[in-house]
Design a protein around this motif. Structure first.
Motif, PDB file in Angstrom:
ATOM      1  N   MET A   1       0.332  -1.466  -0.013  1.00 57.05           N
ATOM      2  CA  MET A   1       0.145   0.101   0.220  1.00 57.05           C
ATOM      3  C   MET A   1       0.977   1.112   0.051  1.00 57.05           C
ATOM      4  O   MET A   1       1.288   1.230   0.599  1.00 57.05           O
ATOM      5  CB  MET A   1      -0.704   0.221   1.273  1.00 57.05           C
ATOM      6  N   THR A   2       0.533   1.977  -1.277  1.00 53.99           N
ATOM      7  CA  THR A   2       1.379   3.538  -1.264  1.00 53.99           C
ATOM      8  C   THR A   2       0.521   4.737   0.181  1.00 53.99           C
ATOM      9  O   THR A   2      -0.253   4.129   0.724  1.00 53.99           O
ATOM     10  CB  THR A   2       1.226   4.045  -2.178  1.00 53.99           C
ATOM     11  N   ALA A   3       1.620   5.288   0.703  1.00 58.60           N
ATOM     12  CA  ALA A   3       0.739   6.319   1.628  1.00 58.60           C
ATOM     13  C   ALA A   3      -0.539   6.973   0.813  1.00 58.60           C
ATOM     14  O   ALA A   3      -1.152   6.708   1.199  1.00 58.60           O
ATOM     15  CB  ALA A   3       1.539   7.300   1.571  1.00 58.60           C
ATOM     16  N   ALA A   4      -0.123   6.705  -0.450  1.00 56.80           N
ATOM     17  CA  ALA A   4      -1.616   7.952  -0.949  1.00 56.80           C
ATOM     18  C   ALA A   4      -3.031   6.781  -0.750  1.00 56.80           C
ATOM     19  O   ALA A   4      -4.010   7.445  -1.219  1.00 56.80           O
ATOM     20  CB  ALA A   4      -1.418   8.326  -2.101  1.00 56.80           C
ATOM     21  N   GLU A   5      -2.237   5.669  -0.569  1.00 49.85           N
ATOM     22  CA  GLU A   5      -3.767   4.045  -0.930  1.00 49.85           C
ATOM     23  C   GLU A   5      -3.954   4.096   0.866  1.00 49.85           C
ATOM     24  O   GLU A   5      -4.776   3.494   0.618  1.00 49.85           O
ATOM     25  CB  GLU A   5      -3.615   3.554  -1.449  1.00 49.85           C
ATOM     26  N   ALA A   6      -3.283   4.966   1.479  1.00 48.42           N
ATOM     27  CA  ALA A   6      -4.009   4.477   3.056  1.00 48.42           C
ATOM     28  C   ALA A   6      -5.408   5.249   3.497  1.00 48.42           C
ATOM     29  O   ALA A   6      -5.513   5.874   2.581  1.00 48.42           O
ATOM     30  CB  ALA A   6      -2.591   5.183   4.446  1.00 48.42           C
ATOM     31  N   PRO A   7      -6.201   4.199   4.501  1.00 46.57           N
ATOM     32  CA  PRO A   7      -7.603   4.074   4.781  1.00 46.57           C
ATOM     33  C   PRO A   7      -7.527   6.229   5.431  1.00 46.57           C
ATOM     34  O   PRO A   7      -8.604   6.652   5.288  1.00 46.57           O
ATOM     35  CB  PRO A   7      -8.005   3.570   6.338  1.00 46.57           C
ATOM     36  N   VAL A   8      -6.476   6.739   5.895  1.00 46.68           N
ATOM     37  CA  VAL A   8      -6.242   7.884   6.568  1.00 46.68           C
ATOM     38  C   VAL A   8      -5.469   8.575   5.990  1.00 46.68           C
ATOM     39  O   VAL A   8      -3.948   7.858   6.248  1.00 46.68           O
ATOM     40  CB  VAL A   8      -6.579   8.234   7.891  1.00 46.68           C
ATOM     41  N   LEU A   9      -5.336   9.374   5.490  1.00 48.80           N
ATOM     42  CA  LEU A   9      -4.507  10.694   5.199  1.00 48.80           C
ATOM     43  C   LEU A   9      -3.812  11.845   6.397  1.00 48.80           C
ATOM     44  O   LEU A   9      -5.117  11.984   6.460  1.00 48.80           O
ATOM     45  CB  LEU A   9      -4.219  11.596   3.140  1.00 48.80           C
ATOM     46  N   PHE A  10      -2.876  11.643   7.253  1.00 49.49           N
ATOM     47  CA  PHE A  10      -2.270  12.656   7.583  1.00 49.49           C
ATOM     48  C   PHE A  10      -1.604  13.561   7.143  1.00 49.49           C
ATOM     49  O   PHE A  10      -1.063  13.659   6.047  1.00 49.49           O
ATOM     50  CB  PHE A  10      -1.738  12.349   8.777  1.00 49.49           C
ATOM     51  N   GLY A  11      -1.747  15.356   7.296  1.00 50.65           N
ATOM     52  CA  GLY A  11      -0.541  15.808   7.006  1.00 50.65           C
ATOM     53  C   GLY A  11      -0.909  17.476   7.435  1.00 50.65           C
ATOM     54  O   GLY A  11      -1.691  17.632   8.551  1.00 50.65           O
ATOM     55  N   THR A  12       0.252  18.647   6.960  1.00 56.81           N
ATOM     56  CA  THR A  12       0.251  19.588   8.119  1.00 56.81           C
ATOM     57  C   THR A  12       0.023  20.470   7.106  1.00 56.81           C
ATOM     58  O   THR A  12       1.086  19.959   5.233  1.00 56.81           O
ATOM     59  CB  THR A  12       0.816  19.816   9.504  1.00 56.81           C
TER      60      THR A  12
END
Length: 359
Positions: A1-12
């Motif tokens: 699973m790539t970061a973009a495919e994660a079920p929740v995305l986090f960022g600032t």
């Protein structure tokens, strides 16, 4: 699973941290992994002085979140021992309580569909934004379940008997009615959300909102308060149905017909849960009660049957057991509220202050 495919995305971005529910094909339905990831992020940001605001939104075009992953609940109730569903609810309800007490502004963008568990991750926040696309609902009685994620707490605080109407019928409401019922705070057109998000990176929440908040569209419930308050104040579901059918307003008759399609057991337990929630006080005590009720639902045939009919087979023809309201006894209802012993959620025992958030 790539970061973009994660079920929740986090960022600032600037002063704001972002939670993006990222299962758009499932309208961002929540599963246990998502709940745990969100909780971990909130822990990190709570102690990060660079984060001044948390913003939650949903990926895709359809909505913030359609609810919990009820297919998994169905499979655990039907084929397992219910422990996986109970563990999911335990962490989900703890997250709901945490959101309500979060010490930093928690901005929920309630665009599109916001139902069930989606209400839990948004409507307990300190800043709740709805749009002309918002469709907010607690539709649990239609799947043999009972409003949870603090839903009975929130609906119990709605004016008059509006919350009772929404809890029993599962009706979807738009922005104006969400504001009326206390499930939202501000109206921002969906086209203005990107601008609001951009401003939250640089401005305090109050100043960012001031640039984008507009008067909401008119809702439908205010004009229906007379019959809703009169009919839903009855002491039993049977009497509520009788009053709705006898009122004369076509919308009241339609509500009665809707109720008669729902799980009779769920309707009676929901009415009892809502009335008790109004007397319980803090959210944590209500979540403790909801956890008892939810765990009891795992032993009820209506939960598996309701999810089968609405989500698995999609025949929209559930066969409820018992089949009628008259067959659901007071003792049947009371059993859903039985203490769980060492399996209690126990949130009320660890609740702190009144949780006011200053910003």
């Amino acid at each position: 699973m790539t970061a973009a495919e994660a079920p929740v995305l986090f960022g600032t971005a600037g002063r704001a941290a972002h939670i993006t529910l990222n299962r758009p094909r499932a309208i961002n339905a929540l599963d246990h992994e998502m709940v745990r990831r969100i909780d971990a992020a909130l822990t990190a940001w709570e102690h990060d002085p660079a984060v001044e605001t948390v913003v939650v939104s949903g990926a895709g075009e359809r909505g913030l979140c359609a609810g919990g992953d009820i297919r998994a609940v169905h499979d655990d109730a039907r084929d397992g021992d219910g422990s996986a569903a109970a563990a999911f609810w335990r962490d989900e309800y703890r997250l709901n309580a945490r959101i309500a007490r979060y010490p930093k502004p928690y901005v929920a963008l309630m665009d599109g569909i916001v139902m069930g568990g989606g209400v839990g991750v948004s409507a307990h926040g300190s800043v709740r934004v709805v749009t002309e696309r918002s469709r907010v609902a607690m539709p649990e009685t239609g799947i043999g379940f009972v409003p949870d994620v603090g839903g009975t707490y929130l609906l119990g605080l709605a004016p008059g008997e509006l919350g009772t109407h929404l809890a029993l019928t599962g009706a979807q409401i738009g922005a104006g009615d969400a504001l009326l019922c206390g499930l939202a705070d501000h109206y921002v057109p969906s086209a203005a959300l990107p601008g609001l998000v951009a401003d939250l990176a640089d401005l305090p929440v109050h100043d960012a909102l001031a640039r984008h908040v507009q008067p909401p569209p008119q809702g439908e419930l205010a004009a229906r308060r007379e019959w809703i308050d009169a009919c839903y104040a009855a002491g039993t579901v049977e009497e509520i149905v009788r009053r709705l059918l006898g009122h004369g307003d076509p919308a009241a008759k339609e509500a009665a017909e809707t109720l008669l399609t729902k799980s009779p057991t769920s309707l009676k337990v929901t009415l009892a849960a809502l009335r008790r929630a109004r007397r319980l006080g803090p959210l944590e005590r209500v979540l403790d009660q909801e956890y008892r009720v939810s765990c009891a639902c795992l032993r009820s045939p209506d939960l598996v049957e309701g999810i089968r009919a609405q989500v698995i087979d999609k025949d929209r023809d559930p066969h409820w057991s018992p089949r009628t309201l008259a067959e659901v006894s007071d003792a049947d209802v009371e059993a859903f509220f039985a203490p769980l012993g060492d399996r209690e959620l126990g949130l009320a025992a660890g609740a702190g202050s009144d949780g006011e958030v200053a910003w």
